[in-house]
Scaffold this motif. Structure first.
Motif, PDB file in Angstrom:
ATOM      1  N   ASN A 222     -31.929  58.718 119.966  1.00 11.83           N
ATOM      2  CA  ASN A 222     -30.286  58.402 119.727  1.00 11.83           C
ATOM      3  C   ASN A 222     -30.646  59.441 117.924  1.00 11.83           C
ATOM      4  O   ASN A 222     -31.032  59.350 117.247  1.00 11.83           O
ATOM      5  N   PRO A 223     -29.232  59.350 118.083  1.00 18.63           N
ATOM      6  CA  PRO A 223     -28.457  60.079 116.632  1.00 18.63           C
ATOM      7  C   PRO A 223     -29.094  59.522 115.599  1.00 18.63           C
ATOM      8  O   PRO A 223     -29.052  57.932 115.578  1.00 18.63           O
ATOM      9  N   LEU A 224     -29.907  60.295 114.240  1.00 23.17           N
ATOM     10  CA  LEU A 224     -30.145  59.969 113.503  1.00 23.17           C
ATOM     11  C   LEU A 224     -30.055  61.309 112.287  1.00 23.17           C
ATOM     12  O   LEU A 224     -29.929  62.296 112.654  1.00 23.17           O
ATOM     13  N   THR A 225     -29.216  60.206 111.257  1.00 23.60           N
ATOM     14  CA  THR A 225     -29.408  60.940 109.944  1.00 23.60           C
ATOM     15  C   THR A 225     -29.948  60.613 108.212  1.00 23.60           C
ATOM     16  O   THR A 225     -29.823  59.310 108.427  1.00 23.60           O
ATOM     17  N   THR A 226     -31.006  60.929 108.327  1.00 25.14           N
ATOM     18  CA  THR A 226     -32.180  61.008 106.556  1.00 25.14           C
ATOM     19  C   THR A 226     -31.386  61.440 105.799  1.00 25.14           C
ATOM     20  O   THR A 226     -31.553  62.629 106.135  1.00 25.14           O
ATOM     21  N   LEU A 227     -32.236  61.256 104.748  1.00 25.32           N
ATOM     22  CA  LEU A 227     -31.929  61.357 102.798  1.00 25.32           C
ATOM     23  C   LEU A 227     -33.650  61.204 102.569  1.00 25.32           C
ATOM     24  O   LEU A 227     -34.114  60.129 102.632  1.00 25.32           O
ATOM     25  N   TYR A 228     -34.073  62.467 102.594  1.00 27.03           N
ATOM     26  CA  TYR A 228     -35.275  61.984 101.765  1.00 27.03           C
ATOM     27  C   TYR A 228     -35.308  62.604  99.603  1.00 27.03           C
ATOM     28  O   TYR A 228     -34.481  64.129 100.099  1.00 27.03           O
ATOM     29  N   GLY A 232     -40.179  66.044  92.143  1.00 25.34           N
ATOM     30  CA  GLY A 232     -40.659  66.838  91.562  1.00 25.34           C
ATOM     31  C   GLY A 232     -41.653  67.844  91.836  1.00 25.34           C
ATOM     32  O   GLY A 232     -41.794  68.543  90.980  1.00 25.34           O
ATOM     33  N   SER A 233     -42.537  67.335  92.645  1.00 27.04           N
ATOM     34  CA  SER A 233     -43.130  68.049  92.990  1.00 27.04           C
ATOM     35  C   SER A 233     -43.877  68.316  94.022  1.00 27.04           C
ATOM     36  O   SER A 233     -45.146  68.407  94.746  1.00 27.04           O
ATOM     37  N   GLY A 234     -42.970  68.089  94.827  1.00 25.44           N
ATOM     38  CA  GLY A 234     -42.933  67.961  96.477  1.00 25.44           C
ATOM     39  C   GLY A 234     -43.460  67.131  97.347  1.00 25.44           C
ATOM     40  O   GLY A 234     -43.237  67.101  98.651  1.00 25.44           O
ATOM     41  N   THR A 235     -43.301  66.086  96.335  1.00 24.58           N
ATOM     42  CA  THR A 235     -43.705  64.398  97.679  1.00 24.58           C
ATOM     43  C   THR A 235     -42.212  63.861  97.623  1.00 24.58           C
ATOM     44  O   THR A 235     -41.841  63.621  96.581  1.00 24.58           O
ATOM     45  N   PHE A 236     -42.300  63.080  98.993  1.00 23.77           N
ATOM     46  CA  PHE A 236     -41.098  62.909  99.661  1.00 23.77           C
ATOM     47  C   PHE A 236     -40.936  61.112  99.733  1.00 23.77           C
ATOM     48  O   PHE A 236     -42.106  61.469 100.370  1.00 23.77           O
ATOM     49  N   SER A 237     -39.850  60.960  99.575  1.00 20.76           N
ATOM     50  CA  SER A 237     -39.641  59.232  99.739  1.00 20.76           C
ATOM     51  C   SER A 237     -38.143  59.559 100.616  1.00 20.76           C
ATOM     52  O   SER A 237     -37.294  60.303 100.012  1.00 20.76           O
ATOM     53  N   ILE A 238     -38.375  57.678 101.703  1.00 24.86           N
ATOM     54  CA  ILE A 238     -36.951  58.338 102.553  1.00 24.86           C
ATOM     55  C   ILE A 238     -36.334  57.377 101.671  1.00 24.86           C
ATOM     56  O   ILE A 238     -36.845  56.341 100.950  1.00 24.86           O
ATOM     57  N   VAL A 239     -34.579  57.737 101.788  1.00 21.88           N
ATOM     58  CA  VAL A 239     -33.584  56.614 101.040  1.00 21.88           C
ATOM     59  C   VAL A 239     -33.287  55.710 102.152  1.00 21.88           C
ATOM     60  O   VAL A 239     -32.921  55.715 103.296  1.00 21.88           O
ATOM     61  N   ALA A 240     -33.632  54.741 101.917  1.00 20.30           N
ATOM     62  CA  ALA A 240     -33.731  53.368 102.646  1.00 20.30           C
ATOM     63  C   ALA A 240     -32.122  53.251 103.181  1.00 20.30           C
ATOM     64  O   ALA A 240     -31.672  53.020 104.508  1.00 20.30           O
ATOM     65  N   SER A 241     -31.448  53.364 102.481  1.00 21.02           N
ATOM     66  CA  SER A 241     -29.632  52.899 102.893  1.00 21.02           C
ATOM     67  C   SER A 241     -29.199  54.153 102.505  1.00 21.02           C
ATOM     68  O   SER A 241     -28.684  54.527 101.557  1.00 21.02           O
ATOM     69  N   THR A 242     -28.247  54.841 103.367  1.00 18.93           N
ATOM     70  CA  THR A 242     -27.499  55.720 102.949  1.00 18.93           C
ATOM     71  C   THR A 242     -26.195  55.691 103.955  1.00 18.93           C
ATOM     72  O   THR A 242     -25.598  54.525 104.977  1.00 18.93           O
ATOM     73  N   PRO A 243     -24.800  56.271 103.631  1.00 20.48           N
ATOM     74  CA  PRO A 243     -23.460  55.883 103.942  1.00 20.48           C
ATOM     75  C   PRO A 243     -22.895  57.391 105.330  1.00 20.48           C
ATOM     76  O   PRO A 243     -22.132  57.150 106.120  1.00 20.48           O
ATOM     77  N   PHE A 244     -24.378  58.167 105.244  1.00 26.98           N
ATOM     78  CA  PHE A 244     -24.167  59.183 106.733  1.00 26.98           C
ATOM     79  C   PHE A 244     -23.871  58.539 107.897  1.00 26.98           C
ATOM     80  O   PHE A 244     -24.627  57.687 108.869  1.00 26.98           O
ATOM     81  N   SER A 245     -22.875  58.903 108.807  1.00 25.74           N
ATOM     82  CA  SER A 245     -23.130  58.835 110.217  1.00 25.74           C
ATOM     83  C   SER A 245     -24.013  59.106 111.207  1.00 25.74           C
ATOM     84  O   SER A 245     -24.986  60.842 110.809  1.00 25.74           O
ATOM     85  N   MET A 286     -25.611  61.103  90.788  1.00 24.35           N
ATOM     86  CA  MET A 286     -26.462  60.628  91.000  1.00 24.35           C
ATOM     87  C   MET A 286     -27.243  60.286  92.247  1.00 24.35           C
ATOM     88  O   MET A 286     -28.060  59.408  92.711  1.00 24.35           O
ATOM     89  N   GLY A 287     -26.881  60.951  93.421  1.00 26.61           N
ATOM     90  CA  GLY A 287     -27.358  60.662  94.922  1.00 26.61           C
ATOM     91  C   GLY A 287     -26.650  60.122  95.260  1.00 26.61           C
ATOM     92  O   GLY A 287     -27.586  59.768  96.825  1.00 26.61           O
ATOM     93  N   ASN A 288     -25.153  59.414  94.828  1.00 27.39           N
ATOM     94  CA  ASN A 288     -25.070  58.211  95.834  1.00 27.39           C
ATOM     95  C   ASN A 288     -23.696  58.986  96.459  1.00 27.39           C
ATOM     96  O   ASN A 288     -23.132  60.070  96.339  1.00 27.39           O
ATOM     97  N   PHE A 289     -23.622  58.537  97.980  1.00 26.25           N
ATOM     98  CA  PHE A 289     -22.491  59.364  98.470  1.00 26.25           C
ATOM     99  C   PHE A 289     -21.167  58.255  99.168  1.00 26.25           C
ATOM    100  O   PHE A 289     -21.971  57.139  99.457  1.00 26.25           O
TER     101      PHE A 289
END
Length: 486
Positions: A222-228, A232-245, A286-289
């Motif tokens: 299925n189509p998917l759009t994700t944000l991480y 600051g040191s190259g360790t990433f975490s997924i953003v749980a809720s975003t408005p992106f289609s 602040m990273g909110n879209f």
């Protein structure tokens, strides 16, 4: 020439319009660059001579990868003897991976054999490349990659997605040791996507690079759009809720579209097979879209999306290339530019011959301090697969001198018509050509004497881009000028 039909419409119907400053002219005759169908292209100054050269991959004819050197005026010459593998289903990206001040290049894709590849090529500073002796980059096709400094150590790291040699989708993150040697990072939180796009972006203005991805979820299809977000040191975490289609088959553009100092996101692609969109998401700093309302772009897939300041007014315009629902069957392929009038007020200002399975590269090709572009892919007409160059030539007035004060293109008193005004005793033959150089209408034996103009009835032309070709019958001089876009 700047949307003369639009200007004439305003003149003769007394409507008020906002001045438009973006206009692109097809380099004509069409350039000799290789086909880039199902391929990719990128520009960089490979030889440090101050102009942008171009590298193309694709398979409009045979599968090829070709490097072209620019003479500074937008004239390209093939560089003979380059070491690049010939690939398609490919991605091309220039970056100084070894911090020596010149542009190296990573190329992924499939050879005609077919063999899936990924190769780093090191630049010696003069535009001569050699295959890197040691590399750990995953061979891939039909994916994407992006360079960026994820850990703040001053070198270019790498994120990559695509299909590997076993037919499995993947997303991999690599850190650079500063000398161009990449090491894959384990324990990354990324959901595997395929047939999509990814970009580094600093979403909250904290000085480190976050990541946005869009494509097909490799597990569900299925189509998917994700944000991480990056710590600051190259360790990433997924953003749980975003408005992106959730989208697939699309592209991502990053830029400050509203001039408020943070990075906004333009997403294009297919939400479903028949619901193809292009959407602008605004960042609050602040990273909110938030999805921008009142902003309408043509939906595209199998192409590219870019922010670029085409009119040098300090804000980001939008470039879209690809296809909407139906592709060639419904002639929904596009190659369009929206001018940003400020505050995300966009107007469609240029519509050119489009393509899908397409790619584009934007840069100042001809050294006149504005942004031009190259594009290629599958299109209508003949040739159906070709790489085209478009030069940025802002229109400042309606009148255009075509040749040595002997021929001028002027508005005609009849709305939506033009006249070619010829000075008495000048001897010309003219042809109306479409965007592929095919004669649409011939105007011959233009010996004028007392008659000093010929009217072009644009209402009788189909939608599209047309050129007038004037031949001076005395000295053989040829002049080609764009006359209209509908």
């Amino acid at each position: 020439m700047k949307n003369l039909l639009f200007l004439l419409y305003a003149l003769f119907t007394f409507h008020t319009i906002t001045a438009q400053n973006i206009n692109f002219d097809l380099v004509f005759p069409t350039s000799d660059l290789q086909d880039a169908d199902v391929g990719d292209m990128a520009m960089a100054d490979i030889d440090n001579d101050g102009d942008l050269d171009i590298l193309l991959t694709g398979k409009g004819g045979p599968v090829r990868t070709t490097l072209y050197a620019n003479d500074g005026n937008g004239n390209f010459t093939e560089v003979i003897g380059d070491p690049f593998f010939d690939v398609f289903r490919s991605v091309v990206g220039f970056e100084d991976i070894d911090n020596d001040g010149d542009k190296d290049v990573l190329i992924t894709g499939t050879t005609s054999s077919p063999v899936i590849t990924a190769n780093l090529y090191i630049n010696d500073g003069t535009g001569s490349f050699s295959l890197a002796s040691s590399q750990t980059i995953e061979p891939s096709e039909s994916g994407d990659f992006d360079f960026g400094d994820i850990d703040g150590d001053g070198d270019a790291d790498l994120i990559q997605t695509g299909w590997d040699s076993s037919g499995n989708g993947f997303v991999k993150l690599y850190t650079n040791n500063g000398s161009g040697v990449f090491a894959e990072q384990s324990g990354v939180p990324f959901i595997t996507i395929t047939d999509g796009d990814l970009r580094f972006i600093d979403i909250e203005n904290d000085g480190d690079l976050d990541i946005i991805m869009t494509g097909n979820d490799a597990s569900s299809g299925n189509p998917l759009t994700t944000l991480y977000t990056n710590n600051g040191s190259g360790t990433f975490s997924i953003v749980a809720s975003t408005p992106f289609s959730n989208m697939s088959g699309g592209d991502i553009a990053i830029g400050d579209s509203d001039g408020d100092g943070d990075q906004d996101i333009l997403l294009s692609g297919g939400i479903t097979f028949s619901n193809i969109v292009t959407e602008l998401y605004l960042n609050n700093g602040m990273g909110n879209f938030t999805l921008a309302t009142g902003v309408s772009f043509l939906g595209t897939t199998f192409g590219e999306s870019h922010f670029a300041d085409f009119d040098n007014d300090g804000d980001e315009d939008v470039y879209l290339l690809g296809t909407g629902d139906g592709g060639l069957v419904t002639n929904s392929i596009v190659n369009v530019i929206y001018e940003n009038l400020g505050s995300n007020n966009f107007i469609l200002t240029d519509s050119l011959i489009g393509a899908y399975f397409s790619s584009a590269a934007i840069g100042d090709i001809d050294g006149d301090n504005d942004l031009d572009f190259a594009m290629g892919g599958t299109t209508t007409g003949n040739p159906s697969r070709i790489t085209r160059l478009f030069f940025n030539n802002p229109m400042t007035e309606v009148n255009a001198i075509l040749d040595d004060n002997c021929a001028s293109l002027l508005p005609d008193p009849t709305p939506n018509n033009f006249r070619i005004q010829i000075t008495p005793n000048c001897d010309y033959t003219a042809e109306i050509l479409d965007a592929n150089g095919i004669i649409f209408q011939a105007l011959t034996d233009m010996r004028f004497g007392d008659q000093d103009f010929v009217v072009i009835e644009t209402d009788r032309l189909p939608s599209g881009l047309f050129f007038i070709k004037l031949v001076n019958n005395v000295n053989g001089m040829v002049t080609i000028e764009k006359i209209l876009k509908q």
